[in-house]
Design an enzyme around this catalytic site. Structure first.
Site, PDB file in Angstrom:
ATOM      1  N   ASP A 178      48.543  -0.906 -20.082  1.00 26.02           N
ATOM      2  CA  ASP A 178      47.188  -1.016 -19.622  1.00 26.02           C
ATOM      3  C   ASP A 178      46.603   0.412 -20.072  1.00 26.02           C
ATOM      4  O   ASP A 178      47.086   1.467 -19.333  1.00 26.02           O
ATOM      5  CB  ASP A 178      46.891  -1.439 -18.351  1.00 26.02           C
ATOM      6  CG  ASP A 178      45.372  -1.535 -18.120  1.00 26.02           C
ATOM      7  OD1 ASP A 178      44.774  -2.563 -18.429  1.00 26.02           O
ATOM      8  OD2 ASP A 178      44.837  -0.436 -17.533  1.00 26.02           O
ATOM      9  N   ASP A 195      36.997  -0.019 -30.188  1.00 27.75           N
ATOM     10  CA  ASP A 195      37.783  -0.949 -31.022  1.00 27.75           C
ATOM     11  C   ASP A 195      38.483  -0.209 -31.701  1.00 27.75           C
ATOM     12  O   ASP A 195      39.974  -0.436 -32.022  1.00 27.75           O
ATOM     13  CB  ASP A 195      36.791  -1.724 -31.589  1.00 27.75           C
ATOM     14  CG  ASP A 195      36.259  -2.920 -30.982  1.00 27.75           C
ATOM     15  OD1 ASP A 195      36.449  -3.262 -29.856  1.00 27.75           O
ATOM     16  OD2 ASP A 195      35.174  -3.465 -31.396  1.00 27.75           O
ATOM     17  N   GLU A 222      42.235  -4.541 -22.891  1.00 23.67           N
ATOM     18  CA  GLU A 222      42.908  -3.423 -23.324  1.00 23.67           C
ATOM     19  C   GLU A 222      44.273  -3.218 -22.763  1.00 23.67           C
ATOM     20  O   GLU A 222      44.925  -2.403 -22.486  1.00 23.67           O
ATOM     21  CB  GLU A 222      41.996  -2.140 -22.712  1.00 23.67           C
ATOM     22  CG  GLU A 222      42.180  -2.012 -21.018  1.00 23.67           C
ATOM     23  CD  GLU A 222      40.954  -2.762 -20.244  1.00 23.67           C
ATOM     24  OE1 GLU A 222      40.726  -2.736 -19.264  1.00 23.67           O
ATOM     25  OE2 GLU A 222      40.265  -3.754 -21.336  1.00 23.67           O
TER      26      GLU A 222
END
Length: 315
Positions: A178, A195, A222
């Site tokens: 993460d 992005d 994410e």
């Protein structure tokens, strides 16, 4: 024109499909030229010039005994037609060579000739269609933003790899990654920059998976997931340390992050040798729990669980 046996043989030999005729016992009575030519150039698939000595069902049974599920399915289907259980049977199966992928569709149908019963088996090359299907299927399993596997591909791969490792008695390691305070990065620099950071992170993670038994996937948002088959926790740790060093070297700015001005990651790692009592939900749950602990302990770290023993790991 008189339809002589030679004329009919010539017709059958002009057909690209591989054709074999068997009797009710499974003994091969006839093959066409395509069958023989294919067999002469492919040792892995039953065929060739010695067809007179072969029993088709026995060859299928041999393949089945070696763990070939398609051989088992073929034998069962052919016997069903031979016994009158069904009028015909067809099966799609792979017959890959070392140099290329190939698939065939086998059809089995009865043939009555001069009061004698035979059965015609035709093998039709369907490689072009299967490759097109594979391409479409692969696209459906790719994350559009990062170009790596998506959650659907992850679920399918983990299920198969758990089964494989269980059969072999080998460990499988799973990590959930993460990106720390990623929302702050998006809010500060915009979603286009966010992005691009996701794409860069995916590329760095992809460097840790190099074998058919490994997978890097976008788990959601994410979050990323890494699967390593036949890999111990210590081996997985080394790969994750490599990723964290690469992420640090990439210096992707996240100036308002409490963990530092550059993008960092928290990782939950687990490893187990799957058994009939374990499943992939258990493995995912363990990795997710260790990720929770990594975040609770300050982020930018790896926390792991190996057969129930928690352990902190830092690069």
């Amino acid at each position: 024109m008189e339809h002589t046996p030679g004329f009919l043989h010539a017709i059958l030999d002009s057909i690209n499909e591989n054709i074999v005729v068997i009797d009710p016992a499974g003994d091969i009575q006839y093959v066409n030229r395509s069958w023989s030519a294919f067999g002469n150039s492919n040792n892995a698939c039953m065929s060739g010039d010695d067809w007179q000595t072969l029993n088709y069902l026995a060859e299928c049974d041999k393949a089945s005994a070696m763990g070939d599920e398609f051989g088992a399915n073929a034998a069962e289907g052919i016997r069903s037609v031979l016994n009158g259980g069904q009028p015909e049977f067809y099966l799609e199966y792979p017959c890959h060579s070392p140099d290329e992928k190939r698939w065939f569709m086998m059809r089995v149908a009865p043939l009555q000739l001069n009061e004698a019963g035979y059965f015609v088996i035709v093998h039709h090359n369907i490689t072009e269609r299967k490759l097109a299907e594979e391409k479409v299927s692969a696209l459906a399993r790719i994350d559009g933003l990062t170009g790596i596997a998506n959650r659907r591909a992850f679920d399918e791969f983990l299920h198969e790899e758990c089964r494989r490792c269980m059969r072999l008695g080998k460990p499988i390691s799973l990590a959930i990654v993460d990106l720390d305070h990623f929302k702050l990065l998006n809010d500060t620099y915009g979603h286009q920059v966010g992005d691009e950071c996701l794409r860069q992170t995916a590329a760095l993670l992809q460097e840790t998976v190099n074998r058919p038994s490994d997978l890097c996937a976008r788990y959601g948002g994410e979050e990323f997931a890494l699967i390593w088959g036949d890999t111990s926790l210590e081996q997985a740790r080394q790969l994750l340390n490599q990723f964290l060093r690469s992420l640090s070297d990439a210096k992707m700015l996240n100036i308002h992050s409490p963990t530092g001005k550059y993008l960092t990651a928290s990782i939950g790692l687990t490893s187990m040798v799957p058994t009939t009592d374990s499943d992939m939900d258990q493995l995912i749950g363990q990795a997710d729990h260790m990720l929770y602990i990594a975040k609770a302990n300050g982020r930018n770290r790896i926390e792991s669980l190996d057969e129930g023993h928690p352990r902190e790991m830092t690069p």
